[in-house]
Enzyme design. Structure first.
Site: not given
Ligand code: SMG
Ligand code: MG
Length: 374
Positions: A135, A161, A163, A188, A213, A238, A262, A290
């Site tokens: 990520s 991934k 952000k 995400d 996400e 999430d 998670k 994570g």
């Protein structure tokens, strides 16, 4: 076995590289490590609450308070044969999933050690390697981001991934996609958008993302269902999924097609496995999220991801991606096929190094059946 002693260690470790999400940038990663002692063994759990209530409403201080005043007292001196004994004791506590997970997971490690089995096998996992991705946070420039993607792809990460946040989304994804047309890619947003931003996600639909996400509000499922109906790309929740009930509600209304599990956010390994099972029964893939864990939390994530319906690569990168020197060893290293090996030794399969723990510790609490000491 009877729980004789529980310790809390408030630690802080510098990150190799600052990590930026839509809610802020982090340079270090403070967390609470929970040690659970019985019969000469010590089980470890990591509480993933952060200093501020940015990713979740829990903080290190709220978790410390809930652990010290409500969770530790009902587990100390308790005879435990299974994690279910601890989960039953926590039933009265509403919310505070990260605090509960820290202690419950310590008990899982303890029981696995006592039985001489790995945490993965106690959970019922069968894999000896788990597929992982990386990520990548928001970077100051697009060039810097592309350089990080280059580096991680060169290191062998098979899934990336990114952000995103308003102003750092479509063009960023376009640039990465143009450079790596076949790279398994996902984004995400950490709740940075509203339903009014649906056109942004419709544009993202063209880039063959594995998933998008948590685009909308951190507790929402209703608007996510409305957005999912307008998209080809699967939405993944999430922040909105705090428990098996939340997972069921979200799936019932079509709020997502994938769930990020998670352990901390859902209140421990027991709930995490329940969500996994629920999703498996409905044909919904899950993957392990994570929280920049140390090797203690990472080992629990790796164990969890050995369950069969963890069908997508997890945010469980190699230890070196996070910390120059972790609190526990051995480090997790990236193997062929973008995988991490699952430890086969008893329990988590990592050992907390006492000198490193002492050096990183900001505050310490010990509670034993015989008395209290802060
Ligand atoms: O552990 O590699 C990791 C980080 C994965 O992006 C990651 N986590 O929302 O999924 C998420 C974020 C939350 C991180 S805030 C500490
Ligand atoms: Mg997320």
């Amino acid at each position: 076995m009877k729980i004789e002693c529980i310790e809390l260690h408030y630690i802080d470790l510098p990150l190799v590289h600052p990590f930026e999400t839509s809610f802020g940038r982090e340079f270090t990663r403070p967390c609470i490590l929970v040690a659970v002692r019985a019969d000469g063994l010590t089980g470890w759990g990591e509480c993933t609450a952060e200093v501020g209530p940015w990713y979740s409403s829990e903080t290190i201080e709220t978790a410390w308070h809930i652990l010290r005043d409500f969770l530790i007292p009902v587990v100390l001196d308790l005879e435990v044969a299974s994690p279910a004994d601890v989960v039953a004791r926590f039933q009265r506590v509403r919310g505070h999933p990260m605090a509960r997970a820290g202690l419950e997971n310590g008990v899982w490690d303890l029981l696995a050690q006592a039985q001489g089995v790995s945490l993965a096998s106690l959970l019922g996992g069968r894999r000896d390697r788990v597929e992982v991705g990386v990520s990548i946070g928001i970077e100051p420039t697009l060039e810097a981001l592309l350089a990080w993607v280059d580096q991680y792809v060169a290191e062998g990460y098979g899934r990336v991934k990114l952000k995103i946040k308003p102003g750092w989304d479509v063009e960023v994804v376009r640039a990465v996609r143009e450079r790596w047309p076949d790279l398994p890619l996902q984004v995400d947003a950490n709740s940075a958008y509203t339903l009014a931003d649906a056109p942004v996600f419709q544009e993202l639909d063209q880039f063959d993302l594995l998933l998008i996400e948590q685009p909308l509000h951190y507790d929402d499922i209703v608007d996510h269902a409305k957005l999912q109906a307008q998209l080809r790309t699967p939405l993944c929740l999430d922040e909105s999924i705090h428990s098996p009930e939340h997972a069921r509600w979200a799936l019932d209304i079509g709020a997502c097609r994938v769930i990020n599990i998670k352990v901390g956010r859902v209140g421990g390994l027991t709930a995490a496995r329940q969500i996994h099972d629920l999703c498996a029964s409905q044909g919904v893939p899950v993957w392990c999220g994570g929280m920049l864990e140390t090797n203690v939390g990472r080992a629990a994530n790796v164990a969890l991801a050995t369950l069969a319906n963890f069908a997508l690569p997890g945010d469980i990168s190699a230890s070196a991606r996070y910390y120059r020197e972790d609190i526990a060893e051995p480090n997790f290293v990236l193997d062929d096929g973008s995988t991490l090996s699952v430890p086969s030794g008893p329990g988590l399969g990592v050992r907390v190094v006492p000198e490193r723990l002492a050096a990183a510790c900001l505050r310490h609490l010990v509670r034993s059946a015989g008395g209290a000491e802060e």
